[in-house]
Write a protein that holds these residues in place. Sequence first.
Motif, PDB file in Angstrom:
ATOM      1  N   HIS A  80       0.849  -1.194   0.000  1.00  0.00           N
ATOM      2  CA  HIS A  80       0.000   0.000   0.000  1.00  0.00           C
ATOM      3  C   HIS A  80       0.882   1.240   0.000  1.00  0.00           C
ATOM      4  CE1 HIS A  80      -2.962   2.952   1.375  1.00  0.00           C
ATOM      5  NE2 HIS A  80      -3.878   2.102   0.933  1.00  0.00           N
ATOM      6  N   ARG A  81       0.364   2.344  -0.515  1.00  0.00           N
ATOM      7  CA  ARG A  81       1.180   3.553  -0.628  1.00  0.00           C
ATOM      8  C   ARG A  81       1.564   4.145   0.723  1.00  0.00           C
ATOM      9  NH1 ARG A  81      -3.382   7.561  -3.167  1.00  0.00           N
ATOM     10  NH2 ARG A  81      -4.725   7.585  -1.347  1.00  0.00           N
ATOM     11  N   TYR A  82       0.861   3.774   1.819  1.00  0.00           N
ATOM     12  CA  TYR A  82       1.180   4.306   3.142  1.00  0.00           C
ATOM     13  C   TYR A  82       2.089   3.385   3.960  1.00  0.00           C
ATOM     14  CZ  TYR A  82      -2.549   7.603   2.126  1.00  0.00           C
ATOM     15  OH  TYR A  82      -3.321   8.564   1.555  1.00  0.00           O
TER      16      TYR A  82
END
Length: 177
Positions: A80-82
């Motif tokens: 995930h991008r986070y």
Amino acid sequence: MPTFTYGTRAHTIAFLGRTYTWPFVLADLRTPLLGADFLAHHGLLVDVALQHLLDTETCLSCSLARGPRAPTICSILPHHRYTSLLQEFPNIFHPELHQVAGATPKNGVFHHIETKDPPTHAKFRRLPPKLLQETKTMFKEMEKMGICKKAVSLWSSPLHMVKKADNTWRPVVTTSA
């Protein structure tokens, strides 16, 4: 990328020996989601490590299918991008409980409960000697961690010790209201 929603629709699903009715949000997603509000309302607990749902009413659990197209339970997907942000600031999401007693909390939050009525009285209950010793040890450890501290108060309540499924004990405080 934004997620488009199209209102809600009451729907009933069946698993774990029960039926669950809920106003589900219709959304443009590849994988259907069960939100925390649904889980909490129906008394469902999530075991992330074992990929299980547990129904607190029936004590039944179900595991999720595994595979590339199967739904999963996780706090955040690995790519995930986070993910990098979460790894950069792990203390925000995994706070350290071992604090120095009396020190300012790391998050700066203090809780105060204002009382207005006089305390109610409840008799204390004796614990068997072995359990009493175990309880004292448990509370000393919690005191070291900064979770609790010794106090003398008219507001104290009787202590119950409840045996958990793994044969350890959990302190439970009840009020006599």
